[in-house]
Design a protein around this motif. Structure first.
Motif, short mmCIF file in Angstrom:
data_model
loop_
_atom_site.label_atom_id
_atom_site.label_comp_id
_atom_site.label_asym_id
_atom_site.label_seq_id
_atom_site.Cartn_x
_atom_site.Cartn_y
_atom_site.Cartn_z
N ALA A 292 54.65 -9.31 -52.68
CA ALA A 292 56.09 -9.53 -52.59
C ALA A 292 56.60 -10.04 -53.91
CB ALA A 292 56.39 -10.54 -51.47
N PHE A 293 57.44 -9.24 -54.56
CA PHE A 293 58.06 -9.70 -55.81
C PHE A 293 59.43 -9.08 -55.90
CE2 PHE A 293 55.50 -5.96 -56.66
CZ PHE A 293 56.40 -5.12 -57.25
N ARG A 294 60.23 -9.64 -56.77
CA ARG A 294 61.55 -9.05 -57.01
C ARG A 294 61.69 -8.82 -58.51
NH1 ARG A 294 62.29 -14.32 -55.39
NH2 ARG A 294 62.67 -15.74 -57.12
N GLU A 295 62.59 -7.93 -58.82
CA GLU A 295 62.81 -7.62 -60.23
C GLU A 295 64.15 -8.19 -60.61
OE1 GLU A 295 61.32 -3.79 -60.58
OE2 GLU A 295 60.97 -3.92 -62.72
N VAL A 296 64.15 -9.18 -61.47
CA VAL A 296 65.41 -9.79 -61.88
C VAL A 296 65.73 -9.32 -63.29
CG1 VAL A 296 65.13 -11.79 -60.41
CG2 VAL A 296 64.23 -11.84 -62.72
N ASP A 297 66.88 -9.73 -63.77
CA ASP A 297 67.31 -9.39 -65.12
C ASP A 297 66.22 -9.80 -66.11
OD1 ASP A 297 68.81 -8.67 -67.25
OD2 ASP A 297 69.88 -10.57 -67.36
N ALA A 298 65.92 -8.91 -67.02
CA ALA A 298 64.75 -9.13 -67.86
C ALA A 298 64.99 -10.09 -69.01
CB ALA A 298 64.24 -7.80 -68.42
N THR A 299 66.16 -10.72 -69.07
CA THR A 299 66.33 -11.72 -70.13
C THR A 299 65.35 -12.85 -69.91
OG1 THR A 299 68.04 -12.76 -68.79
CG2 THR A 299 68.77 -11.26 -70.54
N PRO A 300 64.71 -13.28 -70.95
CA PRO A 300 63.68 -14.31 -70.76
C PRO A 300 64.29 -15.60 -70.23
CG PRO A 300 64.17 -14.00 -73.09
CD PRO A 300 64.91 -12.94 -72.35
N PRO A 301 63.54 -16.32 -69.42
CA PRO A 301 64.03 -17.61 -68.94
C PRO A 301 64.14 -18.57 -70.13
CG PRO A 301 61.74 -17.29 -68.34
CD PRO A 301 62.22 -16.00 -68.91
N PRO A 302 64.91 -19.65 -69.97
CA PRO A 302 65.12 -20.55 -71.11
C PRO A 302 63.79 -21.04 -71.65
CG PRO A 302 65.76 -21.58 -69.03
CD PRO A 302 65.57 -20.14 -68.77
N PRO A 303 63.69 -21.14 -72.96
CA PRO A 303 62.43 -21.61 -73.55
C PRO A 303 62.15 -23.04 -73.11
CG PRO A 303 64.17 -21.60 -75.19
CD PRO A 303 64.73 -20.94 -73.97
N PRO A 304 60.88 -23.42 -73.12
CA PRO A 304 60.55 -24.79 -72.71
C PRO A 304 61.32 -25.78 -73.55
CG PRO A 304 58.71 -23.75 -73.86
CD PRO A 304 59.71 -22.68 -73.56
N GLU A 305 61.77 -26.83 -72.92
CA GLU A 305 62.62 -27.79 -73.61
C GLU A 305 61.85 -28.45 -74.73
OE1 GLU A 305 64.80 -30.60 -71.31
OE2 GLU A 305 65.12 -29.13 -69.72
N GLY B 86 61.05 -8.82 -66.03
CA GLY B 86 61.85 -9.47 -65.00
C GLY B 86 61.17 -9.61 -63.65
N LEU B 87 59.87 -9.35 -63.57
CA LEU B 87 59.20 -9.48 -62.27
C LEU B 87 59.02 -10.95 -61.91
CD1 LEU B 87 56.43 -6.73 -62.23
CD2 LEU B 87 58.77 -6.64 -61.41
N GLU B 88 59.38 -11.27 -60.68
CA GLU B 88 59.24 -12.65 -60.23
C GLU B 88 58.66 -12.68 -58.84
OE1 GLU B 88 62.54 -15.60 -62.14
OE2 GLU B 88 62.77 -15.07 -60.04
N SER B 89 57.81 -13.65 -58.61
CA SER B 89 57.17 -13.75 -57.30
C SER B 89 58.16 -14.20 -56.24
CB SER B 89 56.02 -14.76 -57.36
OG SER B 89 54.79 -14.11 -57.34
N GLU B 90 57.94 -13.68 -55.03
CA GLU B 90 58.67 -14.23 -53.89
C GLU B 90 57.71 -15.11 -53.11
OE1 GLU B 90 60.44 -10.90 -51.93
OE2 GLU B 90 62.23 -11.06 -53.17
N LEU B 110 59.66 -23.41 -66.08
CA LEU B 110 60.31 -24.33 -67.00
C LEU B 110 59.31 -24.82 -68.05
CD1 LEU B 110 63.19 -25.41 -67.10
CD2 LEU B 110 62.32 -27.53 -66.10
N ALA B 146 51.31 -11.59 -56.61
CA ALA B 146 51.83 -10.23 -56.59
C ALA B 146 52.27 -9.78 -57.98
CB ALA B 146 53.00 -10.14 -55.62
#
Lengths: 343, 367
Positions: A292-305, B86-90, B110, B146
């Motif tokens: 089970a996974f979803r595909e979100v917008d491929a912009t990278p998440p914020p870099p580690p603080e 953009g793949l993320e686990s559920e 994070l 996954a």
């Protein structure tokens, strides 16, 4: 009436009600139900592959040895005739008593067990025989001999072999489906399970000792992992759940075998009508689709603080910062040795 | 001359002001500047350590690398193009232990700046295109859920479709418990895809780094056409705790280390990190995807391509233009000068003249 006057009936009904409450509490607490299932799956008198095949097959010839190292008695392989169908059977076999358990290593196969299974499954493909596997394993044997002879390699190769075998494969999980040791013979076109069978990525004790830091939380872990057959069916990992007679499969081996046989024969007939190309492709698609996974917008998440200049200056000016560190850090705290029991 | 009492005496602040002391305590070091080598105890300056690929200069201990650093190490500079970032686990089970699974993922995201424990994409190794998937132990112990399974599988499928080598760098504690049997199924998913790669004759180089254990080792990591490991990396199926708990047996020293597996025949090479890239480059020179049996394409090609190619004009002339024209020219050759004559220009020019007398049907196109 007399009872009620004497007050006996009230006591009796109250006691009965209390007992019933306790029973329903045990029956409705999901943790208890799950744990009871795990215990049933591990029941010492649960029917094993030899019991089941003995009851459902008209003939059975056991085959031995992996032709490389030895014969692992924790894995049983052979040729059987089930309802006039010639099949190859493969499965783990636990012992019924201590002596047999030592001989069969408590149903925990060594690499040669899986290599024997692979040899027999290749034989099945060669002679066009369908395969029925019976899964009942706490896990592959985790000792040094196992590692020396490549238990991981044997499991991976077995999974790969089953994913491409050009013959129908029916998997039956009869007891414990313990992690990679189970999956090594559980890649099939249809996965059947007995009602009280369990299937999990790690033993509940192992999971609890990693995530809860104590194996006493095993029932909680078992519940969290949703390891019972009906829950696995809901996840799509198991296709068919076969109800067990009475209080569990251990109470009536013959009836369990009869019910399983009906399902196995039905599935073998259904699979025999599918072309081998479609069969292998569908099997690939089945296992390709898990997760089970979803595909979100491929912009990278914020870099580690990272502390900015102001923060770093503030840190530098705060003498409490360095004095708070009592000893020299060895490596990074978040890079501790892994939870390696995960399998 | 302690400054603190004097400020108190002057009384312009009731709050005791602690002036900074720039002299650090002897026994305390800021963790982001220094790292202590767990193997030899040497104190290593982090910037220096990064320069030497995070290998202890005094004892050769290999520190763990992040996925980004690993990609820099293996691939040509700047050639990496990430896919499916953009793949993320559920949370298919609604798994809660001390913390909910989504919270754990968010915390790991994070802390690492990654979405999950693996990245995959395409890149170049010494100019050769490869599909590469790299795991990062920093993200929840590199555990395979996954997303990791999907990325390894997609990298494999891409390598198969493009017929380019596949490289997977493993660093993982095993399957991810929080996804239950669905993470166990990732073993089957990745291995099934690798079986197809194997059958198609496309190379797969598996690089095992510290640690590669559990379900990752028992699936794709062990199945490389060539298995390479870094020195002294922890590689094994069952954890030491499981072994100890299940069989109550003393484990031999060096158990489940790279050298142990090398001795027992499950690794081809144990390579120091500084030599890793060169080793991969060398291997990829030998391991090239088997040419595909492309029957229909070969049949279609001569029809689709024009006969004239500017740089191979002479070969075209020899191989392609001559045979079809020699077929109508064959009867005159057979009549007159014989089979040995066509290469030299003079007989061929004289050929038509001679032939013009015998077969008039072929004469017309020549003229």
């Amino acid at each position: 009436m007399v009872d009620r006057i004497l007050g006996r009936g009230r006591d009796a009904t109250a006691e009965a009600a209390e007992a019933a409450d306790a029973v329903t509490a045990a029956l409705t607490d999901p943790k208890q139900i799950t744990w009871a299932r795990v215990q049933l799956a591990r029941n010492l008198r649960r029917p094993r592959i030899l019991d089941l095949v003995g009851a459902m097959a008209e003939e059975f010839v056991e085959l031995h040895g992996d032709r490389l190292f030895g014969d692992d008695e924790a894995v049983v392989t052979g040729l059987a005739r089930i309802g006039d169908r010639r099949v190859v059977v493969v499965g783990q076999q636990k012992g019924a008593d201590t002596e047999e358990n030592i001989r069969r290593n408590f149903g925990m196969p060594h690499p040669e067990g899986y290599r024997k299974a692979m040899r027999i499954m290749e034989l099945a493909e060669r002679f066009g025989l369908p395969i029925v596997t019976f899964v009942d394993v706490p896990g592959a044997h985790p000792g040094p001999e196992s590692e020396e002879r490549g238990i991981a390699e044997a499991i991976a190769r077995s999974i790969g072999l089953m994913s491409r075998l050009r013959t129908p494969i029916v998997v039956v999980i009869t007891g414990e489906g313990g992690s990679g040791g189970a999956l090594a013979i559980a890649v099939g076109d249809v996965v059947v399970a007995l009602e009280n069978a369990v299937y999990s990525v790690i033993s509940p004790e192992g999971c609890a000792s990693i995530l809860w830091r104590t194996s006493d939380e095993a029932p909680t872990a078992a519940l969290a992992m949703r390891m019972t057959a009906p829950e696995q069916q809901a996840l799509g990992v198991i296709d068919i759940v076969v109800p067990e007679p009475g209080a569990g499969a251990h109470t009536d081996h013959a009836e369990t075998a009869r019910r399983l046989k009906a399902v196995i024969v039905e599935q073998l007939d259904a699979l025999a009508r599918v072309s081998l190309d479609d069969l292998v492709e569908a099997r690939y698609r089945r296992f390709r689709g898990f997760g089970a996974f979803r595909e979100v917008d491929a912009t990278p998440p914020p870099p580690p603080e990272r502390p900015g200049l102001a923060d770093r200056l503030r840190n530098l000016l705060d003498p409490g910062r360095w004095s708070g560190i009592s000893s020299i850090p060895a490596g990074r705290a978040d890079r501790e040795p892994p939870a390696r029991d995960e399998v | 001359m302690p400054p603190v009492p004097r400020t108190r005496l002057e009384g312009w602040s009731d709050v005791p002001i602690k002036l900074p002391s720039f002299r650090p305590r002897r026994d305390a070091y800021p963790p982001d500047l220094w790292t202590k080598c767990p193997s030899c105890g040497e104190m290593l300056f982090n910037k220096q350590l990064d320069k030497v690929l995070r290998v202890c200069p005094s004892c050769g201990h290999h520190f763990r690398l992040s996925a980004a650093a690993r990609l820099d190490l293996v691939l040509d500079h700047g050639s990496f193009a990430e896919r499916d970032g953009g793949l993320e686990s559920e949370d298919p089970l609604g798994f809660v232990d001390q913390k909910g699974y989504p919270d754990r993922i968010a915390a790991a995201q994070l802390a690492t700046g990654m979405r999950d424990a693996a990245v995959w994409g395409t890149g170049l190794v010494d100019g050769r295109p490869v599909a590469i998937c790299v795991m990062d132990f920093g993200f929840m112990g590199g555990s395979m859920g996954a997303v990791v399974g999907e990325k390894v599988t997609r990298a494999t499928e891409h390598a198969l479709a493009e017929r380019i080598p596949l490289i997977v760098v493993s660093a993982s504690g095993g399957a991810r418990m929080q996804e239950g049997t669905l993470s166990l199924m990732q073993l089957a998913k990745t291995v099934s895809a690798l079986e197809r790669l194997r059958a198609a004759g496309v190379p797969f180089v598996s690089i095992l780094t510290d640690p590669t254990t559990g379900g990752v080792f028992a699936s794709y990591a062990v199945l490389g056409d060539v298995n390479i490991a870094e020195p002294n990396a922890l590689i094994g199926f069952a954890g030491a705790r499981v072994s100890a708990g299940t069989i109550a047996q003393e484990l031999p020293p060096g158990f489940q280390r790279s050298e142990f597996l090398y001795e027992h025949g499950f690794l081809d090479l144990v390579v120091h990190r500084s030599a890793l890239r060169d080793e991969v480059v060398g291997l990829l020179r030998y391991l090239v995807a088997r040419p595909q049996p492309v029957v229909e394409v070969i049949e279609g090609e001569p029809l689709a391509l024009p006969n004239f190619r500017p740089f191979s004009f002479l070969t075209n002339l020899a191989e392609r233009v001559l045979p079809p024209e020699s077929a109508p020219a064959a009867p005159p050759n057979g009549n007159g000068a014989g089979p040995g004559t066509p290469p030299t220009p003079t007989p061929s020019t004289s050929g038509p003249r001679e032939s013009s007398t015998s077969p008039p049907a072929e004469e017309a196109p020549r003229g």
